[in-house]
Motif scaffolding. Structure first.
Motif, PDB file in Angstrom:
ATOM      1  N   GLY A 315       0.737  -1.110  -0.008  1.00  0.00           N
ATOM      2  CA  GLY A 315       0.114   0.058   0.002  1.00  0.00           C
ATOM      3  C   GLY A 315       0.883   1.176   0.091  1.00  0.00           C
ATOM      4  N   ARG A 316       2.055   1.115  -0.494  1.00  0.00           N
ATOM      5  CA  ARG A 316       2.866   2.478  -0.454  1.00  0.00           C
ATOM      6  C   ARG A 316       3.076   2.589  -1.737  1.00  0.00           C
ATOM      7  NH1 ARG A 316       8.370   1.277   2.810  1.00  0.00           N
ATOM      8  NH2 ARG A 316       8.439  -0.687   2.055  1.00  0.00           N
ATOM      9  N   GLY A 317       3.493   4.008  -2.074  1.00  0.00           N
ATOM     10  CA  GLY A 317       3.720   4.775  -3.562  1.00  0.00           C
ATOM     11  C   GLY A 317       5.367   4.873  -3.568  1.00  0.00           C
ATOM     12  N   LEU A 318       5.516   5.575  -4.742  1.00  0.00           N
ATOM     13  CA  LEU A 318       7.176   5.739  -4.935  1.00  0.00           C
ATOM     14  C   LEU A 318       7.588   7.186  -4.171  1.00  0.00           C
ATOM     15  CD1 LEU A 318       7.375   5.074  -8.831  1.00  0.00           C
ATOM     16  CD2 LEU A 318       8.369   3.902  -6.856  1.00  0.00           C
ATOM     17  N   LEU A 324       0.126   9.135  -4.236  1.00  0.00           N
ATOM     18  CA  LEU A 324       0.369   8.290  -3.051  1.00  0.00           C
ATOM     19  C   LEU A 324       0.311   6.741  -3.565  1.00  0.00           C
ATOM     20  CD1 LEU A 324      -2.522   9.664  -0.627  1.00  0.00           C
ATOM     21  CD2 LEU A 324      -0.045  10.030  -0.606  1.00  0.00           C
ATOM     22  N   GLN A 325       0.112   6.349  -5.019  1.00  0.00           N
ATOM     23  CA  GLN A 325       0.240   5.220  -5.260  1.00  0.00           C
ATOM     24  C   GLN A 325       1.279   5.034  -6.484  1.00  0.00           C
ATOM     25  OE1 GLN A 325      -3.672   4.113  -6.745  1.00  0.00           O
ATOM     26  NE2 GLN A 325      -4.344   3.836  -4.502  1.00  0.00           N
ATOM     27  N   VAL A 326       1.695   3.684  -6.692  1.00  0.00           N
ATOM     28  CA  VAL A 326       2.786   3.309  -7.792  1.00  0.00           C
ATOM     29  C   VAL A 326       1.732   3.643  -9.123  1.00  0.00           C
ATOM     30  CG1 VAL A 326       3.588   1.509  -8.983  1.00  0.00           C
ATOM     31  CG2 VAL A 326       3.732   1.673  -6.548  1.00  0.00           C
ATOM     32  N   PRO A 327       2.589   4.112 -10.112  1.00  0.00           N
ATOM     33  CA  PRO A 327       1.818   4.715 -11.498  1.00  0.00           C
ATOM     34  C   PRO A 327       1.364   3.388 -12.092  1.00  0.00           C
ATOM     35  CG  PRO A 327       3.906   5.569 -11.297  1.00  0.00           C
ATOM     36  CD  PRO A 327       3.724   4.815 -10.113  1.00  0.00           C
TER      37      PRO A 327
END
Length: 350
Positions: A315-318, A324-327
């Protein structure tokens, strides 16, 4: 050396050198250039940012059998990248030799309910339904390399720039021929399997050549293998008594292509390869064959796929992105390796 021996040597190189792949994609995901292995390992163990240990996750993995140098590197990179994280359990299932076998093992994997699955399909269209099944079961799919036709079949698509590969090859060939003053060149193309990514490569090649007023005279379809490359190259050479340039889509396939060229005792043209194998890079550096360049399609994308799958499952992004989210999609750039810069790419060769 046999093809099998070459593949094994490549895999040893991979495990000893660039196995961990692109952990640094967590801070820069727009290029397929990967730093040295020592840097990658250190990054994966960093206690800050995206690499900091998080929730324990299970990442499933499925790709075609590693019977090809590039595919062997895909498997090794994915496995090594997962091993770099203390919070990842890696479950690889046998992708088999065809789409039917892959669908079957993916079904078994889905039943085990991993947190996320990374899939490089034999054929995106033929494996699309089982990917949809996983997504509907709440298991995100990271679609690696060969895209599913249905956007709902994956959470993330990560791939090389197939169209860009063709563009890079076309511009290298076009510029070389223009500089030589060749007005109406005879250009050959030895493509791979007729799947969507191959079509994209050919379209990019055609478009780039058109900017110089050039076209492909003869195009052959091989199968990303040395044997098929030799077969199709032999037919291309017979069809064209004079050639100015050839683009071969795949460096493993290129082993057979170069064998056919040597057997035919032809050397009036130059050739560009595809993917960036260690053998191709060494040949370009030695400058003792018709192979003068290759355009990259780096298997480090498998490392990046695992890194991004981990973040999605947690549930993490870059870290360097505001979002907040991965593309949804990541496309890695295709670069051109020549004699002048080949040494810089040694650690990336598979």
């Amino acid at each position: 050396m046999t093809q099998h021996s070459r593949d094994l040597s490549r895999r040893r190189l991979l495990f000893g050198g660039a196995a961990v792949g692109a952990a640094t994609l967590l801070t820069a995901c727009t290029s397929n250039e990967t730093p040295a292995a020592s840097t990658q390992t250190k990054a994966a163990g960093n206690s800050e940012g995206n690499n900091a240990p998080g929730k324990k996750v299970v990442i499933g993995f499925s790709a075609p059998a590693a019977d090809h140098g590039w595919m062997g590197a895909i498997h090794a990179n994915a496995k090594a990248q997962a091993a770099a994280y203390s919070d990842v359990e890696f479950k690889e299932v046998d992708g088999g030799s065809n789409s039917e076998a892959q669908r079957s093992t993916l079904g078994t994997l889905i039943a085990q309910k991993p947190d996320i699955i990374v899939v490089l399909p034999h054929d995106g269209k033929e494996v699309n339904a089982v990917a949809l099944q996983a997504m509907q079961a709440g298991i995100p799919i990271v679609n690696l390399d060969r895209a599913f036709p249905d956007a709902l079949a994956s959470r993330l698509v990560i791939k090389g720039d197939n169209y860009g590969m063709g563009v890079s090859a076309g511009h290298y060939i076009g510029k070389m021929l223009k500089d030589k003053g060749v007005a109406n060149p005879v250009i050959g193309e030895i493509a791979g399997l007729e799947i969507p990514l191959t079509v994209e490569r050919s379209e990019g090649f055609k478009a780039a050549l058109a900017t110089y007023g050039f076209t492909v005279k003869n195009r052959r379809s091989a199968e990303f293998t040395s044997d098929s490359g030799q077969r199709e190259a032999s037919q291309l050479l017979q069809a064209l008594p004079k050639i100015d340039a050839i683009w071969n889509h795949d460096d493993d396939q290129g082993i057979g292509v170069l064998a056919a060229i040597k057997q035919a005792n032809r050397s009036e043209f130059f050739m560009v390869g595809g993917a960036g194998s260690k053998l191709a890079i060494d040949a370009i550096k030695a400058d003792n064959t018709v192979l003068k360049a290759t355009v990259t399609y780096n298997p480090s994308m498998a490392s990046s796929a695992v890194s991004l799958a981990r973040l999605i499952a947690q549930g993490r992004g870059l870290g360097d992105l505001t979002e907040l989210q991965v593309p949804k999609e990541v496309t890695l750039a295709s670069e051109t390796i020549t004699k002048e810069n080949a040494s810089s790419y040694d650690k990336l060769g598979f």
